[in-house]
Scaffold this active site. Structure first.
Site, PDB file in Angstrom:
ATOM      1  N   PHE A 129       2.981  29.460  24.323  1.00 58.74           N
ATOM      2  CA  PHE A 129       2.238  28.444  25.077  1.00 58.74           C
ATOM      3  C   PHE A 129       2.955  27.098  25.102  1.00 58.74           C
ATOM      4  O   PHE A 129       3.011  26.438  26.145  1.00 58.74           O
ATOM      5  CB  PHE A 129       0.815  28.289  24.523  1.00 58.74           C
ATOM      6  CG  PHE A 129      -0.075  27.603  25.510  1.00 58.74           C
ATOM      7  CD1 PHE A 129      -0.210  28.099  26.794  1.00 58.74           C
ATOM      8  CD2 PHE A 129      -0.750  26.437  25.181  1.00 58.74           C
ATOM      9  CE1 PHE A 129      -1.014  27.461  27.739  1.00 58.74           C
ATOM     10  CE2 PHE A 129      -1.571  25.798  26.124  1.00 58.74           C
ATOM     11  CZ  PHE A 129      -1.697  26.313  27.395  1.00 58.74           C
ATOM     12  N   LYS A 145     -13.842  31.857  22.007  1.00 56.56           N
ATOM     13  CA  LYS A 145     -13.632  33.021  22.893  1.00 56.56           C
ATOM     14  C   LYS A 145     -12.689  34.048  22.254  1.00 56.56           C
ATOM     15  O   LYS A 145     -12.721  35.230  22.609  1.00 56.56           O
ATOM     16  CB  LYS A 145     -13.148  32.585  24.279  1.00 56.56           C
ATOM     17  CG  LYS A 145     -11.828  31.819  24.327  1.00 56.56           C
ATOM     18  CD  LYS A 145     -10.601  32.687  24.359  1.00 56.56           C
ATOM     19  CE  LYS A 145      -9.362  31.869  24.056  1.00 56.56           C
ATOM     20  NZ  LYS A 145      -8.134  32.644  23.933  1.00 56.56           N
ATOM     21  N   LYS A 161      -5.837  26.623  19.817  1.00 56.97           N
ATOM     22  CA  LYS A 161      -7.204  27.146  19.979  1.00 56.97           C
ATOM     23  C   LYS A 161      -7.657  27.859  18.713  1.00 56.97           C
ATOM     24  O   LYS A 161      -7.658  29.086  18.647  1.00 56.97           O
ATOM     25  CB  LYS A 161      -7.238  28.148  21.131  1.00 56.97           C
ATOM     26  CG  LYS A 161      -7.013  27.532  22.508  1.00 56.97           C
ATOM     27  CD  LYS A 161      -7.005  28.595  23.576  1.00 56.97           C
ATOM     28  CE  LYS A 161      -6.866  28.021  24.953  1.00 56.97           C
ATOM     29  NZ  LYS A 161      -6.691  29.038  25.979  1.00 56.97           N
TER      30      LYS A 161
END
Ligand SMILES: NC(=O)C1=CN([C@@H]2O[C@H](COP(=O)(O)OP(=O)(O)OC[C@H]3O[C@@H](n4cnc5c(N)ncnc54)[C@H](O)[C@@H]3O)[C@@H](O)[C@H]2O)C=CC1
Ligand SMILES: O=C(CO)COP(=O)(O)O
Length: 440
Positions: free
Chosen positions: A88, A264, A181
């Site tokens: 990322f 998530k 995250k």
């Protein structure tokens, strides 16, 4: 026209006008009802969400904030550092470099830096994807962040605090944006909490959304959310990363955006596992939607605005990760569903899957604070308590009567009302002569 015909026509006109007026009134009343409902939800959200922390100007060192309002709006003038050379960090650094920002990707390994600079490629994490030739690479942390406007952090959550400690001596006014995250092991701290603890004077934001790195490298249209209390920082991040293939939306609900990205991952593991069991579309839809209910419930209890979970960083990221083998968390779940142990699955993946730690953090926090998180607890029981997945899944189906969207109809009410109805119906059946006949 005869008088009779004229009278009929007038009557028809009157009837039309009255029908139109009625329908307008009905539409207005329906719109009023909907607006009222929405106002109610927003009102409840505002009451339940913790008051947002605004930056306290007196607590902010002058030299740290003074740069922010002057951040150049022209992306070609922005100077950026991205810390963390995984998939990322590399994808975001590449986007910024393509936009003309002066961008340095910091990678801790000197050999990797050499290889990236020579090949314009991240061979380990994004093999086959050519990087913009204007992107700079460095393994020297101080040099990488010197004179930059914004530092993006894309290291795994377990390395986040130490990375902040490492950059602290070289912070001279740069803003920080977390791309991570996850949650810190054993503390339940989100990355924004860690920034506030380690660098309280620094202006910061968090960025999160449905952003599978490989798809971004393939120029598949994608979008994300930058959340910050600082408008100049939000604009600067939008200017730095926005392109024909990547849209950057803004929010000021830092906690909500960050929690969406962290939570998530739990459900991506559950969905990967469900896919291994070959479940149907109804089951997947139920899991996904109840996951969203859990996320927003947890969010409200920990200071987020539940409406944020309807955005890209909530339902958007949930959808992307829960249905794609590009998601490492989904792949972990799939391996678990095929009978692999958690340790073997993590080893085989060889990349970051934040959900593995997040399940433990959220399971503990929810148990301690009494937050109803049945999917998370079930997943925890399967992964860490060696419970049989099928039995745990079937138990979930027996969780009693619940309301669909608890911010529309709270659970207590639905549970109590449904239970009372069921008990009344049951009592009626037992009392009635026909029922006793039938039972004989
Ligand atoms: N890959 C993706 O599609 C997305 C990932 N993220 C998040 O970004 C964060 C980073 O993920 P990825 O880049 O995908 O991970 P990755 O597994 O591809 O790479 C992690 C990188 O961090 C480096 N690293 C590990 N420990 C370090 C330390 N102590 N100090 C410095 N560097 C260290 C590794 O060498 C590696 O370069 C995670 O929190 C992830 O959830 C967010 C959005 C999308
Ligand atoms: O967060 C992501 C996409 O939005 C990446 O998901 P994984 O970490 O599961 O690969």
């Amino acid at each position: 026209m005869t008088n009779a015909k004229k009278t009929n026509k007038d009557a028809a006109k009157k009837a039309d006008a009255s029908a139109e007026a009625k329908s307008k009134a009905a539409a207005k009343s329906s719109a009023d009802k909907q607006n009222g409902l929405l106002a109610g939800i927003i009102g409840r959200a505002a009451k339940t969400a913790r008051p947002r922390r605004k930056l306290d100007p007196s607590a902010v060192a002058v030299d740290v904030v003074k740069n922010m309002p002057q951040l150049p709006k022209d992306p070609t003038k922005l100077r950026l550092a991205v810390l963390g050379g995984g998939s990322f960090g590399t994808a975001m650094a590449n986007l910024a470099a393509k936009n003309g920002c002066d961008t340095t990707l910091w990678v801790r390994n000197k050999r990797t830096v050499k290889s990236m600079a020579k090949l314009h490629m991240n061979k380990k994490y994004l093999p086959g994807h050519k990087l913009d030739e204007r992107l700079h690479y460095s393994h020297d942390l101080a040099a990488a962040i010197k004179d930059k406007d914004i530092i993006f952090l894309a290291v795994p959550s377990m390395a986040f605090r130490q990375t902040l400690k490492n950059i602290k001596p070289f912070i001279t006014g740069q803003a920080l944006v977390s791309l991570t995250k996850g949650m810190e092991k054993d503390t339940f701290a989100l990355m924004s909490d860690i920034i506030r603890e380690e660098l309280p004077e620094v202006n910061f934001g968090v960025m999160s959304g449905p952003n599978l790195a490989v798809e971004i490298m393939q120029n598949m249209p994608s979008a994300t959310v930058i959340a910050s209390d600082s408008e100049p920082l939000r604009h600067a991040v939008q200017a730095a990363l926005h392109s024909a293939f990547f849209r950057v939306f803004a929010s000021d609900d830092i906690r909500g955006v960050e929690l969406g990205g962290a939570l998530k991952n739990i459900y991506a593991i559950a969905m990967g596992m469900a896919a291994a069991y070959d479940v149907g579309e109804n089951t997947k839809a139920m899991l996904l939607t109840r996951a969203l209910a859990e996320m927003s419930r947890f969010g409200v209890e920990t200071g987020a605005n539940p409406l944020t979970f309807l955005g890209l960083s909530g339902v958007g990221d949930l959808y992307a990760t829960c249905g794609s083998e590009l998601s490492r968390n989904y792949r972990i779940g799939n391996m678990l569903g095929r009978g692999m142990s958690i340790d073997a699955a993590v080893k085989k993946l060889g990349q970051t899957a934040e959900g593995v730690n997040t399940i433990q953090q959220v399971h503990e926090k929810a148990s301690k604070d009494g937050i109803y998180m049945p999917i998370t607890h079930a997943l925890y029981a399967v992964i860490y308590e060696d419970k049989a997945a099928l039995g745990v899944a079937l138990n979930l189906m027996e969780a009693g009567f619940r309301s669909d969207v608890e911010f529309v109809m709270p659970h207590d009410h639905s549970n109590a009302a449904l239970r009372a109805q069921m008990q009344a119906a049951q009592a009626e059946r037992t009392d009635s002569p026909t029922s006793s006949k039938a039972s004989k």
